[in-house]
Design a protein around this motif. Structure first.
Motif, mmCIF file in Angstrom:
data_model
loop_
_atom_site.group_PDB
_atom_site.id
_atom_site.type_symbol
_atom_site.label_atom_id
_atom_site.label_comp_id
_atom_site.label_asym_id
_atom_site.label_seq_id
_atom_site.Cartn_x
_atom_site.Cartn_y
_atom_site.Cartn_z
ATOM 1 N N LYS A 39 0.823 -1.217 0.000
ATOM 2 C CA LYS A 39 0.000 0.000 0.000
ATOM 3 C C LYS A 39 0.856 1.265 0.000
ATOM 4 C CE LYS A 39 -4.065 -1.992 2.185
ATOM 5 N NZ LYS A 39 -4.950 -1.988 3.349
ATOM 6 N N LYS A 40 1.896 1.279 0.813
ATOM 7 C CA LYS A 40 2.731 2.482 0.903
ATOM 8 C C LYS A 40 3.426 2.770 -0.428
ATOM 9 C CE LYS A 40 6.338 4.705 3.622
ATOM 10 N NZ LYS A 40 7.281 4.583 4.742
ATOM 11 N N SER A 41 4.036 1.738 -1.024
ATOM 12 C CA SER A 41 4.749 1.953 -2.293
ATOM 13 C C SER A 41 3.794 2.326 -3.422
ATOM 14 C CB SER A 41 5.574 0.719 -2.671
ATOM 15 O OG SER A 41 4.747 -0.415 -2.839
ATOM 16 N N ALA A 42 2.547 1.849 -3.350
ATOM 17 C CA ALA A 42 1.559 2.208 -4.362
ATOM 18 C C ALA A 42 1.221 3.699 -4.297
ATOM 19 C CB ALA A 42 0.296 1.374 -4.185
ATOM 20 N N LYS A 43 1.382 4.282 -3.103
ATOM 21 C CA LYS A 43 1.105 5.708 -2.937
ATOM 22 C C LYS A 43 2.344 6.570 -3.169
ATOM 23 C CE LYS A 43 -2.732 5.187 0.246
ATOM 24 N NZ LYS A 43 -3.258 5.457 1.579
ATOM 25 N N THR A 44 3.493 6.113 -2.645
ATOM 26 C CA THR A 44 4.695 6.960 -2.684
ATOM 27 C C THR A 44 5.461 6.859 -3.990
ATOM 28 O OG1 THR A 44 6.166 5.271 -1.755
ATOM 29 C CG2 THR A 44 4.993 6.709 -0.184
ATOM 30 N N ASP A 45 5.323 5.744 -4.709
ATOM 31 C CA ASP A 45 6.080 5.509 -5.940
ATOM 32 C C ASP A 45 7.588 5.475 -5.675
ATOM 33 O OD1 ASP A 45 6.205 4.952 -8.676
ATOM 34 O OD2 ASP A 45 6.464 7.063 -9.214
ATOM 35 N N GLU A 46 7.970 5.012 -4.481
ATOM 36 C CA GLU A 46 9.371 4.951 -4.072
ATOM 37 C C GLU A 46 9.834 3.503 -3.936
ATOM 38 O OE1 GLU A 46 11.538 7.405 -3.778
ATOM 39 O OE2 GLU A 46 10.022 8.919 -4.269
ATOM 40 N N LEU A 47 10.979 3.194 -4.531
ATOM 41 C CA LEU A 47 11.544 1.845 -4.472
ATOM 42 C C LEU A 47 11.816 1.407 -3.036
ATOM 43 C CD1 LEU A 47 12.612 -0.597 -6.045
ATOM 44 C CD2 LEU A 47 14.809 0.573 -6.226
ATOM 45 N N ALA A 48 12.200 2.325 -2.186
ATOM 46 C CA ALA A 48 12.511 1.996 -0.791
ATOM 47 C C ALA A 48 11.291 1.480 -0.022
ATOM 48 C CB ALA A 48 13.084 3.219 -0.080
ATOM 49 N N ASP A 49 10.083 1.712 -0.550
ATOM 50 C CA ASP A 49 8.864 1.318 0.139
ATOM 51 C C ASP A 49 8.272 0.001 -0.358
ATOM 52 O OD1 ASP A 49 8.960 3.641 1.683
ATOM 53 O OD2 ASP A 49 7.801 4.783 0.210
ATOM 54 N N THR A 50 9.029 -0.744 -1.160
ATOM 55 C CA THR A 50 8.512 -1.993 -1.719
ATOM 56 C C THR A 50 9.574 -3.089 -1.629
ATOM 57 O OG1 THR A 50 7.335 -2.959 -3.599
ATOM 58 C CG2 THR A 50 9.223 -1.533 -4.119
ATOM 59 N N ILE A 51 9.259 -4.249 -2.153
ATOM 60 C CA ILE A 51 10.225 -5.334 -2.305
ATOM 61 C C ILE A 51 10.857 -5.160 -3.683
ATOM 62 C CG2 ILE A 51 10.552 -7.837 -2.442
ATOM 63 C CD1 ILE A 51 9.617 -7.033 0.320
ATOM 64 N N ASP A 52 12.153 -4.948 -3.710
ATOM 65 C CA ASP A 52 12.879 -4.712 -4.966
ATOM 66 C C ASP A 52 13.100 -6.047 -5.680
ATOM 67 O OD1 ASP A 52 14.603 -4.009 -7.003
ATOM 68 O OD2 ASP A 52 16.067 -3.022 -5.701
ATOM 69 N N TYR A 53 12.475 -6.225 -6.839
ATOM 70 C CA TYR A 53 12.616 -7.492 -7.553
ATOM 71 C C TYR A 53 14.018 -7.699 -8.104
ATOM 72 C CZ TYR A 53 10.973 -4.516 -11.445
ATOM 73 O OH TYR A 53 10.785 -3.514 -12.343
ATOM 74 N N VAL A 54 14.783 -6.640 -8.244
ATOM 75 C CA VAL A 54 16.196 -6.784 -8.616
ATOM 76 C C VAL A 54 16.948 -7.496 -7.484
ATOM 77 C CG1 VAL A 54 18.334 -5.536 -9.130
ATOM 78 C CG2 VAL A 54 16.175 -4.788 -10.149
ATOM 79 N N HIS A 55 16.608 -7.154 -6.244
ATOM 80 C CA HIS A 55 17.216 -7.803 -5.079
ATOM 81 C C HIS A 55 16.817 -9.277 -5.012
ATOM 82 C CE1 HIS A 55 18.250 -7.331 -0.499
ATOM 83 N NE2 HIS A 55 18.883 -8.328 -1.062
ATOM 84 N N LEU A 56 15.560 -9.574 -5.301
ATOM 85 C CA LEU A 56 15.111 -10.978 -5.323
ATOM 86 C C LEU A 56 15.921 -11.780 -6.336
ATOM 87 C CD1 LEU A 56 11.238 -10.443 -5.299
ATOM 88 C CD2 LEU A 56 12.648 -11.194 -3.371
ATOM 89 N N ASN A 57 16.066 -11.241 -7.534
ATOM 90 C CA ASN A 57 16.828 -11.899 -8.601
ATOM 91 C C ASN A 57 18.285 -12.109 -8.185
ATOM 92 O OD1 ASN A 57 17.067 -12.854 -11.411
ATOM 93 N ND2 ASN A 57 18.346 -11.054 -11.654
ATOM 94 N N TYR A 58 18.877 -11.115 -7.546
ATOM 95 C CA TYR A 58 20.266 -11.192 -7.087
ATOM 96 C C TYR A 58 20.447 -12.337 -6.087
ATOM 97 C CZ TYR A 58 24.601 -9.774 -4.795
ATOM 98 O OH TYR A 58 25.864 -9.753 -4.253
ATOM 99 N N ILE A 59 19.537 -12.426 -5.123
ATOM 100 C CA ILE A 59 19.617 -13.494 -4.118
ATOM 101 C C ILE A 59 19.504 -14.860 -4.788
ATOM 102 C CG2 ILE A 59 18.391 -14.583 -2.188
ATOM 103 C CD1 ILE A 59 17.705 -11.698 -1.232
ATOM 104 N N VAL A 60 18.549 -15.007 -5.701
ATOM 105 C CA VAL A 60 18.372 -16.282 -6.401
ATOM 106 C C VAL A 60 19.660 -16.677 -7.114
ATOM 107 C CG1 VAL A 60 17.214 -17.404 -8.352
ATOM 108 C CG2 VAL A 60 15.872 -16.132 -6.661
ATOM 109 N N LYS A 61 20.244 -15.764 -7.860
ATOM 110 C CA LYS A 61 21.454 -16.081 -8.626
ATOM 111 C C LYS A 61 22.627 -16.428 -7.712
ATOM 112 C CE LYS A 61 20.314 -13.975 -12.946
ATOM 113 N NZ LYS A 61 20.719 -13.156 -14.066
ATOM 114 N N GLU A 62 22.779 -15.707 -6.618
ATOM 115 C CA GLU A 62 23.869 -16.023 -5.676
ATOM 116 C C GLU A 62 23.698 -17.397 -5.043
ATOM 117 O OE1 GLU A 62 26.179 -12.225 -3.904
ATOM 118 O OE2 GLU A 62 24.756 -13.241 -2.588
ATOM 119 N N GLU A 63 22.486 -17.712 -4.606
ATOM 120 C CA GLU A 63 22.255 -18.998 -3.945
ATOM 121 C C GLU A 63 22.308 -20.159 -4.933
ATOM 122 O OE1 GLU A 63 22.295 -19.518 -0.691
ATOM 123 O OE2 GLU A 63 22.543 -17.361 -0.416
ATOM 124 N N MET A 64 21.879 -19.947 -6.149
ATOM 125 C CA MET A 64 21.956 -20.999 -7.167
ATOM 126 C C MET A 64 23.407 -21.311 -7.531
ATOM 127 S SD MET A 64 19.000 -22.272 -7.897
ATOM 128 C CE MET A 64 19.266 -23.084 -9.476
#
Length: 118
Positions: A39-64
């Motif tokens: 809800k917050k990121s939908a209002k603020t339009d700020e990356l800091a207020d959401t789950i960054d999918y770039v970070h998700l991808n980074y974690i997946v690649k490191e663990e794989m």
């Protein structure tokens, strides 16, 4: 509550119980679904207020990139990192698929799916 999906992350890795798998490797596909309050990121339009999918991808690649015998162990490591590093995460599902597994038949893929909640 909202959902973010990162689908079809393609990785070449060396997981498996056979020594040959450690040497020749295989192709893998990882799909991620996370739930968090968006809800917050939908209002603020700020990356800091959401789950960054770039970070998700980074974690997946490191663990794989860390060899494991079982896909279950890889999926669990990915989930554990998600919850360690992403404080606003409420629930996550990780699907790890081995493409064309060496199991003596015409099998497209084997898939392990794990889910974790905070």
């Amino acid at each position: 509550m909202g959902i973010i999906k990162v689908n079809n992350i393609r990785v070449f890795a060396y997981h498996g119980c056979l020594e040959e798998e450690a040497k020749i490797g295989s192709e893998y596909r990882v799909d991620v679904t996370v739930k968090a309050n968006l809800k917050k990121s939908a209002k603020t339009d700020e990356l800091a207020d959401t789950i960054d999918y770039v970070h998700l991808n980074y974690i997946v690649k490191e663990e794989m990139a860390i060899r494991s015998k079982l896909l279950e162990e890889v999926a669990q490591r990915i989930l554990d990192r998600f919850f360690r590093e992403l404080r606003t995460l409420k629930k996550a599902t990780v699907s790890v698929a081995k493409i064309n597994p060496p199991i003596g038949g015409n099998v497209e893929e084997v898939v392990v799916i794990l889910t974790k909640k905070r």
